[in-house]
Design a protein around this motif. Structure first.
Motif, PDB file in Angstrom:
ATOM      1  N   ASN A  64     -13.678  10.761  31.917  1.00 10.96           N
ATOM      2  CA  ASN A  64     -12.536  10.315  31.116  1.00 10.96           C
ATOM      3  C   ASN A  64     -12.026  11.389  30.163  1.00 10.96           C
ATOM      4  OD1 ASN A  64     -12.556   7.681  32.213  1.00 10.96           O
ATOM      5  ND2 ASN A  64     -14.247   7.121  30.851  1.00 10.96           N
ATOM      6  N   SER A  65     -12.577  12.595  30.265  1.00 13.65           N
ATOM      7  CA  SER A  65     -12.151  13.679  29.386  1.00 13.65           C
ATOM      8  C   SER A  65     -10.766  14.174  29.760  1.00 13.65           C
ATOM      9  CB  SER A  65     -13.140  14.850  29.462  1.00 13.65           C
ATOM     10  OG  SER A  65     -14.441  14.443  29.111  1.00 13.65           O
ATOM     11  N   ALA A  66     -10.111  14.816  28.801  1.00 15.82           N
ATOM     12  CA  ALA A  66      -8.803  15.409  29.082  1.00 15.82           C
ATOM     13  C   ALA A  66      -8.960  16.485  30.149  1.00 15.82           C
ATOM     14  CB  ALA A  66      -8.225  16.012  27.806  1.00 15.82           C
ATOM     15  N   PRO A  67      -8.075  16.524  31.141  1.00 12.37           N
ATOM     16  CA  PRO A  67      -8.220  17.516  32.211  1.00 12.37           C
ATOM     17  C   PRO A  67      -7.976  18.927  31.718  1.00 12.37           C
ATOM     18  CG  PRO A  67      -6.144  16.330  32.431  1.00 12.37           C
ATOM     19  CD  PRO A  67      -6.916  15.640  31.343  1.00 12.37           C
ATOM     20  N   ASP A  68      -8.608  19.881  32.399  1.00 14.27           N
ATOM     21  CA  ASP A  68      -8.364  21.306  32.147  1.00 14.27           C
ATOM     22  C   ASP A  68      -7.213  21.735  33.055  1.00 14.27           C
ATOM     23  OD1 ASP A  68     -10.395  24.352  32.558  1.00 14.27           O
ATOM     24  OD2 ASP A  68      -8.297  24.052  31.987  1.00 14.27           O
ATOM     25  N   LYS A  69      -6.044  21.933  32.465  1.00  6.70           N
ATOM     26  CA  LYS A  69      -4.836  22.246  33.229  1.00  6.70           C
ATOM     27  C   LYS A  69      -4.518  23.739  33.201  1.00  6.70           C
ATOM     28  CE  LYS A  69      -2.695  17.847  31.886  1.00  6.70           C
ATOM     29  NZ  LYS A  69      -1.484  17.221  31.299  1.00  6.70           N
ATOM     30  N   SER A  70      -5.475  24.552  32.763  1.00  4.28           N
ATOM     31  CA  SER A  70      -5.186  25.953  32.489  1.00  4.28           C
ATOM     32  C   SER A  70      -4.743  26.755  33.716  1.00  4.28           C
ATOM     33  CB  SER A  70      -6.414  26.619  31.855  1.00  4.28           C
ATOM     34  OG  SER A  70      -7.523  26.555  32.741  1.00  4.28           O
ATOM     35  N   GLY A  71      -5.021  26.267  34.913  1.00  3.96           N
ATOM     36  CA  GLY A  71      -4.670  27.004  36.117  1.00  3.96           C
ATOM     37  C   GLY A  71      -3.331  26.623  36.736  1.00  3.96           C
TER      38      GLY A  71
ATOM     39  N   ARG B 130       6.179  22.640  36.990  1.00  4.39           N
ATOM     40  CA  ARG B 130       6.552  21.845  38.168  1.00  4.39           C
ATOM     41  C   ARG B 130       5.308  21.186  38.792  1.00  4.39           C
ATOM     42  NH1 ARG B 130       7.741  24.207  42.299  1.00  4.39           N
ATOM     43  NH2 ARG B 130       7.152  26.381  41.847  1.00  4.39           N
ATOM     44  N   PHE B 131       4.152  21.667  38.389  1.00  2.00           N
ATOM     45  CA  PHE B 131       2.892  21.158  38.929  1.00  2.00           C
ATOM     46  C   PHE B 131       2.274  20.178  37.942  1.00  2.00           C
ATOM     47  CE2 PHE B 131       1.769  23.940  42.584  1.00  2.00           C
ATOM     48  CZ  PHE B 131       2.823  24.834  42.502  1.00  2.00           C
ATOM     49  N   SER B 132       1.800  19.048  38.445  1.00  2.00           N
ATOM     50  CA  SER B 132       1.081  18.097  37.616  1.00  2.00           C
ATOM     51  C   SER B 132       0.071  17.364  38.492  1.00  2.00           C
ATOM     52  CB  SER B 132       2.029  17.104  36.957  1.00  2.00           C
ATOM     53  OG  SER B 132       2.698  16.328  37.942  1.00  2.00           O
ATOM     54  N   ALA B 133      -0.917  16.779  37.843  1.00  2.00           N
ATOM     55  CA  ALA B 133      -1.914  16.019  38.587  1.00  2.00           C
ATOM     56  C   ALA B 133      -2.426  14.900  37.731  1.00  2.00           C
ATOM     57  CB  ALA B 133      -3.066  16.920  39.036  1.00  2.00           C
ATOM     58  N   GLU B 134      -2.841  13.834  38.391  1.00  2.00           N
ATOM     59  CA  GLU B 134      -3.474  12.740  37.682  1.00  2.00           C
ATOM     60  C   GLU B 134      -4.648  12.237  38.498  1.00  2.00           C
ATOM     61  OE1 GLU B 134      -0.494   9.739  37.136  1.00  2.00           O
ATOM     62  OE2 GLU B 134      -0.720   8.974  39.170  1.00  2.00           O
TER      63      GLU B 134
ATOM     64  N   ARG C  78      10.333  19.929  42.702  1.00  2.00           N
ATOM     65  CA  ARG C  78      11.331  20.974  43.021  1.00  2.00           C
ATOM     66  C   ARG C  78      10.649  22.152  43.709  1.00  2.00           C
ATOM     67  NH1 ARG C  78      11.546  19.599  37.949  1.00  2.00           N
ATOM     68  NH2 ARG C  78      10.901  21.650  37.157  1.00  2.00           N
ATOM     69  N   THR C  79      10.033  21.881  44.838  1.00  5.98           N
ATOM     70  CA  THR C  79       9.211  22.886  45.525  1.00  5.98           C
ATOM     71  C   THR C  79       9.985  24.169  45.816  1.00  5.98           C
ATOM     72  OG1 THR C  79       9.716  21.793  47.626  1.00  5.98           O
ATOM     73  CG2 THR C  79       7.600  21.279  46.593  1.00  5.98           C
ATOM     74  N   GLN C  80       9.266  25.275  45.757  1.00  5.77           N
ATOM     75  CA  GLN C  80       9.788  26.602  46.066  1.00  5.77           C
ATOM     76  C   GLN C  80       8.996  27.171  47.246  1.00  5.77           C
ATOM     77  OE1 GLN C  80      12.447  27.884  44.169  1.00  5.77           O
ATOM     78  NE2 GLN C  80      12.396  25.792  43.348  1.00  5.77           N
ATOM     79  N   GLN C  81       9.550  28.168  47.895  1.00  4.22           N
ATOM     80  CA  GLN C  81       8.880  28.756  49.056  1.00  4.22           C
ATOM     81  C   GLN C  81       7.526  29.351  48.690  1.00  4.22           C
ATOM     82  OE1 GLN C  81      11.839  31.382  50.795  1.00  4.22           O
ATOM     83  NE2 GLN C  81      12.527  29.766  52.189  1.00  4.22           N
ATOM     84  N   GLU C  82       7.405  29.860  47.470  1.00  9.50           N
ATOM     85  CA  GLU C  82       6.130  30.447  47.052  1.00  9.50           C
ATOM     86  C   GLU C  82       5.035  29.404  46.821  1.00  9.50           C
ATOM     87  OE1 GLU C  82       9.040  30.910  45.404  1.00  9.50           O
ATOM     88  OE2 GLU C  82       8.763  30.641  43.230  1.00  9.50           O
ATOM     89  N   ASP C  83       5.421  28.124  46.873  1.00 11.50           N
ATOM     90  CA  ASP C  83       4.418  27.059  46.760  1.00 11.50           C
ATOM     91  C   ASP C  83       3.695  26.831  48.088  1.00 11.50           C
ATOM     92  OD1 ASP C  83       6.683  25.052  44.721  1.00 11.50           O
ATOM     93  OD2 ASP C  83       5.332  26.690  44.158  1.00 11.50           O
ATOM     94  N   SER C  84       4.191  27.420  49.155  1.00 13.06           N
ATOM     95  CA  SER C  84       3.551  27.266  50.465  1.00 13.06           C
ATOM     96  C   SER C  84       2.123  27.809  50.406  1.00 13.06           C
ATOM     97  CB  SER C  84       4.349  28.015  51.537  1.00 13.06           C
ATOM     98  OG  SER C  84       5.640  27.462  51.705  1.00 13.06           O
ATOM     99  N   ALA C  85       1.172  26.964  50.762  1.00  7.46           N
ATOM    100  CA  ALA C  85      -0.238  27.320  50.655  1.00  7.46           C
ATOM    101  C   ALA C  85      -1.061  26.140  51.173  1.00  7.46           C
ATOM    102  CB  ALA C  85      -0.635  27.618  49.215  1.00  7.46           C
ATOM    103  N   VAL C  86      -2.375  26.341  51.207  1.00 11.15           N
ATOM    104  CA  VAL C  86      -3.292  25.228  51.457  1.00 11.15           C
ATOM    105  C   VAL C  86      -3.838  24.772  50.110  1.00 11.15           C
ATOM    106  CG1 VAL C  86      -5.425  24.487  52.546  1.00 11.15           C
ATOM    107  CG2 VAL C  86      -3.900  26.068  53.750  1.00 11.15           C
TER     108      VAL C  86
END
Lengths: 115, 110
Positions: A52-59, A64-68, A81-89
């Motif tokens: 339940n701790s606050a997430p480490d979002k440092s990376g 445009r990136f978020s997680a829950e 608003r994806t960009q081409q440089e977001d292409s990855a695994v």
């Protein structure tokens, strides 16, 4: 479950669209990590959840990136608003404890292609 | 800055030809060094953790060793099924996420 489950396994989207990637960790694992792996690059840390701790979002590379992570289990990584440089695994991993010294179990990843 | 460097980037061996992969790190106060194996289209799979200089771990044809500045993954008489990318990782001085090297891509040919 027996392992870390990620979906979708493959996602092709157009530049500017939003995408959601899902991770279902191993039952009982309190820590959950998101990494990104681009062609020819190492694993890049994105975000870390522990109980339940606050997430480490440092990376996270941009706002445009978020997680829950809901209920301490399933996690969703959202890219707006994806960009081409977001292409990855995008790889999700879980572990029993929050310490970085613990063994991570990875899912198979979600391959994102932004056209 | 914490850093993990792996060499070589790629290695091609004939079946039965032994060799070693290198992982050097600069993090102080090491809290473990991890080796993972990654097959194409899959996530990394844990192999070993080493905690102190002089420690060794073995699994089938693989043996991992650790010094104060680097780790080696020795592969003895490899088989084609050992072909994979081998990743090395260390925990940072602060925070929890493992820092990974870029990996060594190993190809073992019959």
């Amino acid at each position: 479950g027996a392992g870390v489950s990620q979906s979708p396994s493959n996602k092709v989207t157009e530049k500017g669209k939003d995408v959601e990637l899902r991770c279902d960790p191993i039952s009982g694992h309190t820590a959950l990590y998101w990494y990104r792996q681009s062609l020819g690059q190492g694993l890049e840390f994105l975000i870390y959840f522990q109980g339940n701790s606050a997430p480490d979002k440092s990376g996270l590379p941009s706002d445009r990136f978020s997680a829950e992570r809901t209920g301490g289990s399933v996690s969703t990584l959202t890219i707006q608003r994806t960009q081409q440089e977001d292409s990855a695994v995008y790889l999700c991993a879980s572990s029993r404890q929050g310490s970085g010294a613990n063994v991570l179990t990875f899912g198979a990843g979600s391959r994102l292609t932004v056209l | 800055e914490d850093q993990v460097t792996q060499s070589p980037e790629a290695l091609r061996l004939q079946e039965g030809e032994s060799s070693s992969l290198n992982c050097s790190y600069t993090v102080s106060g090491l809290r473990g060094l991890f080796w993972y194996r990654q097959d194409p289209g899959k996530g990394p799979e844990f192999l070993f953790t080493l905690y102190s200089a002089g420690e060794e771990k073995e699994k089938e044809r693989l043996k991992a060793t650790l010094t104060k500045k680097e780790s080696f993954l020795h592969i003895t008489a490899p088989k084609p099924e050992d072909s994979a990318t081998y990743l090395c990782a260390v925990p940072p001085n602060s925070g929890y996420a493992l820092n990974f090297g870029k990996g060594t891509s190993l190809l073992v040919t019959p």
